[in-house]
Design a protein around this motif. Structure first.
Motif, PDB file in Angstrom:
ATOM      1  N   ILE A   1      10.986 -10.682  -8.012  1.00  0.00           N
ATOM      2  CA  ILE A   1      11.446  -9.796  -9.092  1.00  0.00           C
ATOM      3  C   ILE A   1      10.612  -8.545  -9.365  1.00  0.00           C
ATOM      4  CG2 ILE A   1      11.934  -9.741 -11.576  1.00  0.00           C
ATOM      5  CD1 ILE A   1      14.071 -11.096  -9.760  1.00  0.00           C
ATOM      6  N   PRO A   2       9.278  -8.615  -9.462  1.00  0.00           N
ATOM      7  CA  PRO A   2       8.532  -7.421  -9.872  1.00  0.00           C
ATOM      8  C   PRO A   2       8.726  -6.239  -8.935  1.00  0.00           C
ATOM      9  CG  PRO A   2       7.153  -9.376 -10.037  1.00  0.00           C
ATOM     10  CD  PRO A   2       8.385  -9.786  -9.303  1.00  0.00           C
ATOM     11  N   LYS A   3       8.974  -5.058  -9.529  1.00  0.00           N
ATOM     12  CA  LYS A   3       9.275  -3.858  -8.736  1.00  0.00           C
ATOM     13  C   LYS A   3       8.122  -3.430  -7.846  1.00  0.00           C
ATOM     14  CE  LYS A   3      12.011  -1.021  -8.739  1.00  0.00           C
ATOM     15  NZ  LYS A   3      13.063  -0.749  -7.736  1.00  0.00           N
ATOM     16  N   ASP A   4       6.905  -3.600  -8.329  1.00  0.00           N
ATOM     17  CA  ASP A   4       5.744  -3.095  -7.593  1.00  0.00           C
ATOM     18  C   ASP A   4       5.049  -4.174  -6.763  1.00  0.00           C
ATOM     19  OD1 ASP A   4       4.782  -0.911 -10.330  1.00  0.00           O
ATOM     20  OD2 ASP A   4       6.066  -0.558  -8.588  1.00  0.00           O
ATOM     21  N   ALA A   5       5.730  -5.274  -6.550  1.00  0.00           N
ATOM     22  CA  ALA A   5       5.097  -6.384  -5.831  1.00  0.00           C
ATOM     23  C   ALA A   5       4.815  -6.028  -4.385  1.00  0.00           C
ATOM     24  CB  ALA A   5       5.981  -7.622  -5.898  1.00  0.00           C
ATOM     25  N   VAL A   6       3.833  -6.706  -3.830  1.00  0.00           N
ATOM     26  CA  VAL A   6       3.521  -6.593  -2.407  1.00  0.00           C
ATOM     27  C   VAL A   6       4.193  -7.758  -1.689  1.00  0.00           C
ATOM     28  CG1 VAL A   6       1.701  -6.571  -0.674  1.00  0.00           C
ATOM     29  CG2 VAL A   6       1.288  -5.574  -2.940  1.00  0.00           C
TER      30      VAL A   6
ATOM     31  N   LEU B   1       2.632  -3.936   7.894  1.00  0.00           N
ATOM     32  CA  LEU B   1       1.562  -4.594   7.136  1.00  0.00           C
ATOM     33  C   LEU B   1       2.086  -5.230   5.859  1.00  0.00           C
ATOM     34  CD1 LEU B   1      -1.269  -1.939   7.510  1.00  0.00           C
ATOM     35  CD2 LEU B   1      -0.827  -3.964   8.919  1.00  0.00           C
ATOM     36  N   ASP B   2       3.056  -4.578   5.247  1.00  0.00           N
ATOM     37  CA  ASP B   2       3.676  -5.102   4.019  1.00  0.00           C
ATOM     38  C   ASP B   2       4.932  -4.271   3.746  1.00  0.00           C
ATOM     39  OD1 ASP B   2       2.647  -2.717   2.723  1.00  0.00           O
ATOM     40  OD2 ASP B   2       0.734  -3.747   2.577  1.00  0.00           O
ATOM     41  N   ASN B   3       5.458  -4.385   2.536  1.00  0.00           N
ATOM     42  CA  ASN B   3       6.728  -3.722   2.260  1.00  0.00           C
ATOM     43  C   ASN B   3       6.626  -2.204   2.204  1.00  0.00           C
ATOM     44  OD1 ASN B   3       5.264  -4.767  -0.003  1.00  0.00           O
ATOM     45  ND2 ASN B   3       6.855  -4.099  -1.396  1.00  0.00           N
ATOM     46  N   LYS B   4       5.416  -1.659   2.191  1.00  0.00           N
ATOM     47  CA  LYS B   4       5.309  -0.200   2.130  1.00  0.00           C
ATOM     48  C   LYS B   4       4.426   0.400   3.235  1.00  0.00           C
ATOM     49  CE  LYS B   4       6.303   0.388  -2.769  1.00  0.00           C
ATOM     50  NZ  LYS B   4       7.663   0.905  -2.565  1.00  0.00           N
ATOM     51  N   ARG B   5       3.631  -0.383   3.920  1.00  0.00           N
ATOM     52  CA  ARG B   5       2.656   0.168   4.873  1.00  0.00           C
ATOM     53  C   ARG B   5       2.888  -0.292   6.306  1.00  0.00           C
ATOM     54  NH1 ARG B   5      -3.055  -1.420   3.651  1.00  0.00           N
ATOM     55  NH2 ARG B   5      -1.989  -3.435   3.524  1.00  0.00           N
ATOM     56  N   TYR B   6       2.595   0.617   7.204  1.00  0.00           N
ATOM     57  CA  TYR B   6       2.647   0.310   8.628  1.00  0.00           C
ATOM     58  C   TYR B   6       1.364   0.791   9.293  1.00  0.00           C
ATOM     59  CZ  TYR B   6       7.674  -0.625   8.327  1.00  0.00           C
ATOM     60  OH  TYR B   6       8.904  -1.156   8.019  1.00  0.00           O
TER      61      TYR B   6
ATOM     62  N   ASP C   1      -4.075   0.536  -5.594  1.00  0.00           N
ATOM     63  CA  ASP C   1      -4.537  -0.753  -6.114  1.00  0.00           C
ATOM     64  C   ASP C   1      -3.817  -1.904  -5.418  1.00  0.00           C
ATOM     65  OD1 ASP C   1      -5.047   0.179  -9.621  1.00  0.00           O
ATOM     66  OD2 ASP C   1      -6.383   0.237  -7.872  1.00  0.00           O
ATOM     67  N   ARG C   2      -2.509  -1.758  -5.212  1.00  0.00           N
ATOM     68  CA  ARG C   2      -1.717  -2.857  -4.681  1.00  0.00           C
ATOM     69  C   ARG C   2      -1.680  -2.883  -3.157  1.00  0.00           C
ATOM     70  NH1 ARG C   2       1.735  -5.574  -8.299  1.00  0.00           N
ATOM     71  NH2 ARG C   2       1.487  -4.825 -10.429  1.00  0.00           N
ATOM     72  N   PHE C   3      -1.777  -1.711  -2.562  1.00  0.00           N
ATOM     73  CA  PHE C   3      -1.683  -1.602  -1.106  1.00  0.00           C
ATOM     74  C   PHE C   3      -2.924  -0.880  -0.589  1.00  0.00           C
ATOM     75  CE2 PHE C   3       2.761  -2.851  -0.980  1.00  0.00           C
ATOM     76  CZ  PHE C   3       3.254  -2.425  -2.208  1.00  0.00           C
ATOM     77  N   PRO C   4      -4.082  -1.520  -0.658  1.00  0.00           N
ATOM     78  CA  PRO C   4      -5.318  -0.816  -0.311  1.00  0.00           C
ATOM     79  C   PRO C   4      -5.377  -0.451   1.162  1.00  0.00           C
ATOM     80  CG  PRO C   4      -5.728  -3.154  -0.573  1.00  0.00           C
ATOM     81  CD  PRO C   4      -4.303  -2.929  -0.995  1.00  0.00           C
ATOM     82  N   GLY C   5      -5.915   0.702   1.434  1.00  0.00           N
ATOM     83  CA  GLY C   5      -6.114   1.071   2.825  1.00  0.00           C
ATOM     84  C   GLY C   5      -4.939   1.811   3.414  1.00  0.00           C
ATOM     85  N   PHE C   6      -4.902   3.107   3.243  1.00  0.00           N
ATOM     86  CA  PHE C   6      -3.944   3.945   3.954  1.00  0.00           C
ATOM     87  C   PHE C   6      -4.558   5.322   4.117  1.00  0.00           C
ATOM     88  CE2 PHE C   6      -2.864   5.905  -0.042  1.00  0.00           C
ATOM     89  CZ  PHE C   6      -2.689   4.887  -0.962  1.00  0.00           C
ATOM     90  N   GLU C   7      -4.152   5.973   5.212  1.00  0.00           N
ATOM     91  CA  GLU C   7      -4.685   7.300   5.498  1.00  0.00           C
ATOM     92  C   GLU C   7      -3.696   8.394   5.163  1.00  0.00           C
ATOM     93  OE1 GLU C   7      -5.816   4.700   9.069  1.00  0.00           O
ATOM     94  OE2 GLU C   7      -5.811   6.792   9.728  1.00  0.00           O
ATOM     95  N   GLU C   8      -2.436   8.019   5.107  1.00  0.00           N
ATOM     96  CA  GLU C   8      -1.393   8.998   4.841  1.00  0.00           C
ATOM     97  C   GLU C   8      -0.403   8.438   3.839  1.00  0.00           C
ATOM     98  OE1 GLU C   8      -0.805  11.487   8.860  1.00  0.00           O
ATOM     99  OE2 GLU C   8       1.070  10.647   8.088  1.00  0.00           O
ATOM    100  N   VAL C   9       0.012   9.271   2.913  1.00  0.00           N
ATOM    101  CA  VAL C   9       1.075   8.922   1.981  1.00  0.00           C
ATOM    102  C   VAL C   9       2.292   9.736   2.409  1.00  0.00           C
ATOM    103  CG1 VAL C   9       1.872   8.981  -0.408  1.00  0.00           C
ATOM    104  CG2 VAL C   9      -0.547   8.521   0.100  1.00  0.00           C
TER     105      VAL C   9
END
Lengths: 214, 105
Positions: free
Chosen positions: A71-76, A134-139, A169-177
């Motif tokens: 349910i939570p919108k910002d979940a990992v 890696l997760d729902n937002k990162r590759y 905070d939720r998806f630590p570690g990225f070089e590009e947004v």
């Protein structure tokens, strides 16, 4: 406070997406679908982070869940959760994903259209050897020059500093947004926040061009 | 009103949090207040004086965010001056929605 199972069932009923539901157990709904599609079992989670270990107990339940909704919108949702779900023929996603997946004969085949678009672009890129979710937002993307980069895809219409910091905070570690919304913009404070993290803020076109450096 | 129960819960939290951050401005936007088909997310805009206040609000709403899909757009006043989101997008002050919800209950 709302019971999350009841909330899911209520919303699906209000949206006329289902014909019926039965609560099999806490956090398990048996859903009668429309349009002649077979009924399905939906497992309901409400976690900040979903990993494969959280899905393992679902495999012992009968009948097995066809979809896991968190349910939570910002979940990992961790990469291993996606891999586990795929290996066991289960779909996984948020409530919006559930609504769309209910229309599919096989809910485990559901892929968010933005993810499908992003992954296809990376698959077809001449300099990309392979990529890992890696997760729902990162590759993590690996290029032909032996380099790799971790990118996060954000679809905000207006990217704010809070969005950037919450993502970090939720998806630590990225070089590009990467801003995937074609009409998305970022506030000055959001741009400053990305820069302060040592990352780069790009739109999708620039992201594709920058893959050539990997 | 769509998502009336959810908006009432957010309004209650807003009232509680406003004791800590009295200057924060709370709005509902998105499909909860438009003619869109049954919305899934509850879209809430909060305009705060500082980034620290946005962080506090996000922390304070964490419990509620587990009850239903709560989409938070947290802006500083400076960002709102840049975006003018509350004046250019369909937004309704949460306080006005609360009165509507109370009248109908």
């Amino acid at each position: 406070m709302l019971d999350v199972d009841d909330w899911v069932a209520k919303k699906l009923t209000e949206g006329a997406q289902i014909e019926s539901f039965t609560k099999l157990a806490p956090r398990r709904l048996y859903i009668g679908r429309r349009s002649g599609l077979p009924p399905v079992v939906v497992a309901v989670l409400s976690e900040n982070r979903v990993e494969a270990a959280l899905l393992v107990p679902l495999m012992t339940e009968v009948p097995q869940a066809n979809f896991v909704v968190n349910i939570p919108k910002d979940a990992v949702i961790a990469g291993d959760a996606y891999a586990f779900a795929a290996a066991h023929g289960i779909g996984i996603g948020g409530f919006g994903d559930l609504g769309r997946a209910l229309a599919l004969p096989d809910m485990s085949t559901y892929v968010h259209r933005e993810i499908a678009y992003v992954e296809r672009a990376m698959r077809q890129h001449s300099n990309v050897v392979h990529f890992e979710r890696l997760d729902n937002k990162r590759y993590r993307i690996h290029g032909r020059k032996g380099q790799h980069a971790v990118v996060i895809f954000l679809d905000d219409y207006e990217l704010t500093a809070d969005s950037v910091r919450n993502a970090r905070d939720r998806f630590p570690g990225f070089e590009e947004v990467v801003l995937t919304n074609p009409i998305g913009t970022a506030t000055g404070a959001a741009q400053d926040a990305v820069e302060a993290m040592g990352a780069k803020l790009v739109d999708f076109k620039l992201f594709l061009g920058r893959l050539n450096r990997l | 009103m769509k998502n009336a129960q959810e908006l009432a819960l957010v309004a209650a939290e807003a009232a509680r949090i406003s004791v800590m951050i009295p200057s924060a401005q709370w709005f509902a936007f998105g499909s909860s207040i438009t003619d869109a088909p049954m919305p899934a997310d509850v879209d809430i805009l909060v305009i705060c004086a500082t980034h620290d206040e946005t962080m506090l609000i996000r922390r304070e709403l964490d419990t509620l965010s587990h009850a239903f899909p709560l989409h938070l757009m947290l802006l500083t006043e400076q960002e709102e001056a840049e975006l003018r989101f509350s004046t250019t997008q369909p937004c309704r002050p949460l306080s006005s929605l609360s009165r509507t919800i109370e009248l109908r209950q």
